[in-house]
Write a protein that holds these residues in place. Structure first.
Motif, PDB file in Angstrom:
ATOM      1  N   TYR A  29      18.182 -68.157  14.007  1.00 34.59           N
ATOM      2  CA  TYR A  29      18.600 -66.737  14.378  1.00 34.59           C
ATOM      3  C   TYR A  29      18.960 -66.265  13.026  1.00 34.59           C
ATOM      4  CZ  TYR A  29      19.553 -68.129  19.203  1.00 34.59           C
ATOM      5  OH  TYR A  29      19.299 -68.540  20.499  1.00 34.59           O
ATOM      6  N   ARG A  30      18.936 -64.996  12.614  1.00 32.91           N
ATOM      7  CA  ARG A  30      19.122 -64.337  11.605  1.00 32.91           C
ATOM      8  C   ARG A  30      20.218 -63.209  11.771  1.00 32.91           C
ATOM      9  NH1 ARG A  30      13.474 -63.287   8.739  1.00 32.91           N
ATOM     10  NH2 ARG A  30      13.327 -62.422  10.807  1.00 32.91           N
ATOM     11  N   PHE A  31      21.250 -63.542  11.504  1.00 29.78           N
ATOM     12  CA  PHE A  31      22.610 -62.736  11.608  1.00 29.78           C
ATOM     13  C   PHE A  31      22.735 -62.206  10.110  1.00 29.78           C
ATOM     14  CE2 PHE A  31      25.076 -64.476  15.542  1.00 29.78           C
ATOM     15  CZ  PHE A  31      23.942 -64.260  16.428  1.00 29.78           C
ATOM     16  N   ASP A  32      23.114 -60.817  10.146  1.00 25.43           N
ATOM     17  CA  ASP A  32      23.194 -60.230   8.910  1.00 25.43           C
ATOM     18  C   ASP A  32      24.666 -60.634   8.194  1.00 25.43           C
ATOM     19  OD1 ASP A  32      23.225 -58.573   6.659  1.00 25.43           O
ATOM     20  OD2 ASP A  32      23.182 -56.738   7.724  1.00 25.43           O
ATOM     21  N   LEU A  33      24.600 -61.324   7.213  1.00 32.22           N
ATOM     22  CA  LEU A  33      25.797 -61.779   6.596  1.00 32.22           C
ATOM     23  C   LEU A  33      26.406 -60.923   5.639  1.00 32.22           C
ATOM     24  CD1 LEU A  33      24.943 -65.662   5.375  1.00 32.22           C
ATOM     25  CD2 LEU A  33      25.918 -64.753   7.320  1.00 32.22           C
ATOM     26  N   THR A  34      25.681 -59.777   5.409  1.00 30.80           N
ATOM     27  CA  THR A  34      26.272 -58.755   4.371  1.00 30.80           C
ATOM     28  C   THR A  34      27.293 -57.886   5.227  1.00 30.80           C
ATOM     29  OG1 THR A  34      24.496 -57.089   5.076  1.00 30.80           O
ATOM     30  CG2 THR A  34      24.265 -58.430   3.087  1.00 30.80           C
ATOM     31  N   ARG A  35      27.161 -58.182   6.688  1.00 28.48           N
ATOM     32  CA  ARG A  35      28.159 -57.400   7.515  1.00 28.48           C
ATOM     33  C   ARG A  35      29.573 -58.080   7.573  1.00 28.48           C
ATOM     34  NH1 ARG A  35      25.766 -55.346  13.082  1.00 28.48           N
ATOM     35  NH2 ARG A  35      27.740 -53.850  12.767  1.00 28.48           N
ATOM     36  N   ILE A  36      29.752 -59.173   7.013  1.00 29.70           N
ATOM     37  CA  ILE A  36      31.377 -59.851   6.952  1.00 29.70           C
ATOM     38  C   ILE A  36      31.759 -59.297   5.743  1.00 29.70           C
ATOM     39  CG2 ILE A  36      32.436 -61.942   6.655  1.00 29.70           C
ATOM     40  CD1 ILE A  36      29.903 -63.291   7.771  1.00 29.70           C
ATOM     41  N   ASP A  37      33.074 -58.449   5.848  1.00 33.06           N
ATOM     42  CA  ASP A  37      33.619 -57.818   4.986  1.00 33.06           C
ATOM     43  C   ASP A  37      34.205 -58.705   3.731  1.00 33.06           C
ATOM     44  OD1 ASP A  37      33.378 -55.518   6.466  1.00 33.06           O
ATOM     45  OD2 ASP A  37      35.446 -55.454   6.952  1.00 33.06           O
ATOM     46  N   LEU A  38      34.900 -59.807   4.088  1.00 35.05           N
ATOM     47  CA  LEU A  38      35.252 -60.877   3.070  1.00 35.05           C
ATOM     48  C   LEU A  38      34.843 -62.127   3.566  1.00 35.05           C
ATOM     49  CD1 LEU A  38      37.075 -60.874   0.786  1.00 35.05           C
ATOM     50  CD2 LEU A  38      38.917 -61.405   2.067  1.00 35.05           C
ATOM     51  N   PRO A  39      33.522 -62.712   3.128  1.00 38.83           N
ATOM     52  CA  PRO A  39      33.152 -63.924   3.494  1.00 38.83           C
ATOM     53  C   PRO A  39      33.748 -64.968   2.996  1.00 38.83           C
ATOM     54  CG  PRO A  39      31.472 -62.715   2.004  1.00 38.83           C
ATOM     55  CD  PRO A  39      32.678 -61.768   2.468  1.00 38.83           C
ATOM     56  N   PRO A  40      33.924 -66.321   3.323  1.00 40.08           N
ATOM     57  CA  PRO A  40      34.304 -67.551   2.450  1.00 40.08           C
ATOM     58  C   PRO A  40      34.117 -67.700   1.186  1.00 40.08           C
ATOM     59  CG  PRO A  40      33.697 -67.947   4.912  1.00 40.08           C
ATOM     60  CD  PRO A  40      33.326 -66.636   4.504  1.00 40.08           C
ATOM     61  N   ASP A  41      32.795 -67.169   0.803  1.00 40.89           N
ATOM     62  CA  ASP A  41      32.298 -67.563  -0.525  1.00 40.89           C
ATOM     63  C   ASP A  41      32.993 -66.252  -1.378  1.00 40.89           C
ATOM     64  OD1 ASP A  41      30.892 -65.338   0.172  1.00 40.89           O
ATOM     65  OD2 ASP A  41      28.998 -66.310  -0.321  1.00 40.89           O
ATOM     66  N   ALA A  42      33.828 -65.444  -1.110  1.00 40.03           N
ATOM     67  CA  ALA A  42      34.437 -64.695  -1.781  1.00 40.03           C
ATOM     68  C   ALA A  42      35.882 -64.945  -2.414  1.00 40.03           C
ATOM     69  CB  ALA A  42      34.689 -63.393  -1.074  1.00 40.03           C
ATOM     70  N   GLY A  43      35.948 -66.295  -2.243  1.00 39.54           N
ATOM     71  CA  GLY A  43      37.299 -66.936  -2.864  1.00 39.54           C
ATOM     72  C   GLY A  43      38.430 -67.064  -2.296  1.00 39.54           C
ATOM     73  N   VAL A  44      38.641 -66.203  -1.134  1.00 35.89           N
ATOM     74  CA  VAL A  44      39.899 -66.327  -0.310  1.00 35.89           C
ATOM     75  C   VAL A  44      39.536 -67.325   0.739  1.00 35.89           C
ATOM     76  CG1 VAL A  44      41.598 -65.134   1.081  1.00 35.89           C
ATOM     77  CG2 VAL A  44      40.327 -63.987  -0.839  1.00 35.89           C
ATOM     78  N   GLN A  45      40.307 -68.690   0.862  1.00 38.24           N
ATOM     79  CA  GLN A  45      40.070 -69.475   1.744  1.00 38.24           C
ATOM     80  C   GLN A  45      41.174 -69.221   2.887  1.00 38.24           C
ATOM     81  OE1 GLN A  45      37.395 -71.297   2.257  1.00 38.24           O
ATOM     82  NE2 GLN A  45      38.327 -72.226   4.265  1.00 38.24           N
ATOM     83  N   PRO A  46      41.228 -68.792   3.949  1.00 37.83           N
ATOM     84  CA  PRO A  46      42.153 -68.485   5.112  1.00 37.83           C
ATOM     85  C   PRO A  46      42.984 -69.802   5.496  1.00 37.83           C
ATOM     86  CG  PRO A  46      40.333 -67.708   6.005  1.00 37.83           C
ATOM     87  CD  PRO A  46      39.823 -68.317   4.578  1.00 37.83           C
ATOM     88  N   ALA A  47      44.244 -69.915   5.853  1.00 38.31           N
ATOM     89  CA  ALA A  47      44.725 -70.948   6.356  1.00 38.31           C
ATOM     90  C   ALA A  47      44.344 -71.055   8.016  1.00 38.31           C
ATOM     91  CB  ALA A  47      46.245 -70.847   6.433  1.00 38.31           C
ATOM     92  N   PRO A  48      44.345 -72.370   8.453  1.00 40.58           N
ATOM     93  CA  PRO A  48      43.995 -72.146   9.757  1.00 40.58           C
ATOM     94  C   PRO A  48      44.715 -71.453  10.789  1.00 40.58           C
ATOM     95  CG  PRO A  48      44.054 -74.501   8.837  1.00 40.58           C
ATOM     96  CD  PRO A  48      44.651 -73.484   8.015  1.00 40.58           C
ATOM     97  N   ILE A  49      44.286 -71.142  11.831  1.00 43.62           N
ATOM     98  CA  ILE A  49      45.092 -70.398  12.852  1.00 43.62           C
ATOM     99  C   ILE A  49      45.423 -71.471  13.842  1.00 43.62           C
ATOM    100  CG2 ILE A  49      45.261 -68.744  14.646  1.00 43.62           C
ATOM    101  CD1 ILE A  49      43.234 -67.028  12.882  1.00 43.62           C
ATOM    102  N   PRO A  50      46.296 -71.492  14.520  1.00 43.82           N
ATOM    103  CA  PRO A  50      47.065 -72.472  15.483  1.00 43.82           C
ATOM    104  C   PRO A  50      46.506 -72.031  16.892  1.00 43.82           C
ATOM    105  CG  PRO A  50      48.877 -71.570  14.698  1.00 43.82           C
ATOM    106  CD  PRO A  50      47.969 -70.917  13.987  1.00 43.82           C
ATOM    107  N   VAL A  51      45.957 -72.839  17.594  1.00 47.58           N
ATOM    108  CA  VAL A  51      45.439 -72.402  19.041  1.00 47.58           C
ATOM    109  C   VAL A  51      46.060 -73.855  19.690  1.00 47.58           C
ATOM    110  CG1 VAL A  51      43.306 -73.649  18.939  1.00 47.58           C
ATOM    111  CG2 VAL A  51      43.700 -71.908  20.412  1.00 47.58           C
ATOM    112  N   THR A  52      46.524 -73.406  21.119  1.00 38.98           N
ATOM    113  CA  THR A  52      47.198 -74.303  21.890  1.00 38.98           C
ATOM    114  C   THR A  52      45.866 -75.029  22.646  1.00 38.98           C
ATOM    115  OG1 THR A  52      47.388 -72.771  23.767  1.00 38.98           O
ATOM    116  CG2 THR A  52      49.411 -73.157  22.391  1.00 38.98           C
ATOM    117  N   GLY A  53      46.324 -76.470  23.133  1.00 33.27           N
ATOM    118  CA  GLY A  53      45.439 -77.496  23.818  1.00 33.27           C
ATOM    119  C   GLY A  53      45.283 -76.353  25.119  1.00 33.27           C
ATOM    120  N   GLY A  54      46.267 -75.981  25.675  1.00 30.71           N
ATOM    121  CA  GLY A  54      46.125 -75.170  26.908  1.00 30.71           C
ATOM    122  C   GLY A  54      45.033 -74.026  26.935  1.00 30.71           C
TER     123      GLY A  54
END
Length: 152
Positions: free
Chosen positions: A72-97
């Motif tokens: 598929y071809r999703f339009d990557l230009t629609r991502i405001d701050l893609p990972p290659d912009a230099g900001v690597q976000p910390a993981p978000i915790p999610v519970t096993g439940g």
């Protein structure tokens, strides 16, 4: 709105494309570009993140990567701050439940609309988590609303 904690590879075509659209909407809400869905509970975990726009960008990037792998071809230009912009976000915790609830919810959807994918998925005992999330012990998240019959 369903922003899956599950890895996008578990989603069927409808789930993947729906998640992309809903995640773009979430990005617009977090960026203040729309008034709708501002109070949606699924956005709480992104709002709580130190870099919410980078976090939703990383979330979208993983969905787009899965889409690319499927041809598929999703339009990557629609991502405001893609990972290659230099900001690597910390993981978000999610519970096993939470992950278990989402897996049951997805299996029910797959059984109805993608039986072949359901046959494969029901053999999985521990589904993969979306790369943005980190699984921690705990019950269903406080922001979760039990999935209803109309939810995607």
């Amino acid at each position: 709105m369903r922003l899956w904690s599950l890895h996008p590879r578990h989603l069927d075509r409808q789930g993947l494309t729906g998640c992309w659209r809903e995640s773009l909407l979430a990005q617009a809400v977090l960026a203040g570009r729309t008034r709708g869905y501002r109070a949606h509970p699924q956005l709480e975990r992104f709002r709580a993140h130190a870099e919410p726009i980078a976090a939703v960008g990383a979330y979208l990037a993983a969905i787009a990567q899965e889409a690319t792998e499927r041809g598929y071809r999703f339009d990557l230009t629609r991502i405001d701050l893609p990972p290659d912009a230099g900001v690597q976000p910390a993981p978000i915790p999610v519970t096993g439940g939470q992950l278990a609830l989402e897996w049951r919810h997805l299996l029910a959807k797959l059984e109805r609309r993608s039986p072949e994918r359901w046959e494969q998925a029901r053999q999985i005992h521990e589904p993969e988590v979306h790369p943005l999330f980190e699984v921690i012990p705990g019950p269903v998240e406080s922001w979760e609303r039990e999935p209803g019959p109309r939810e995607s």
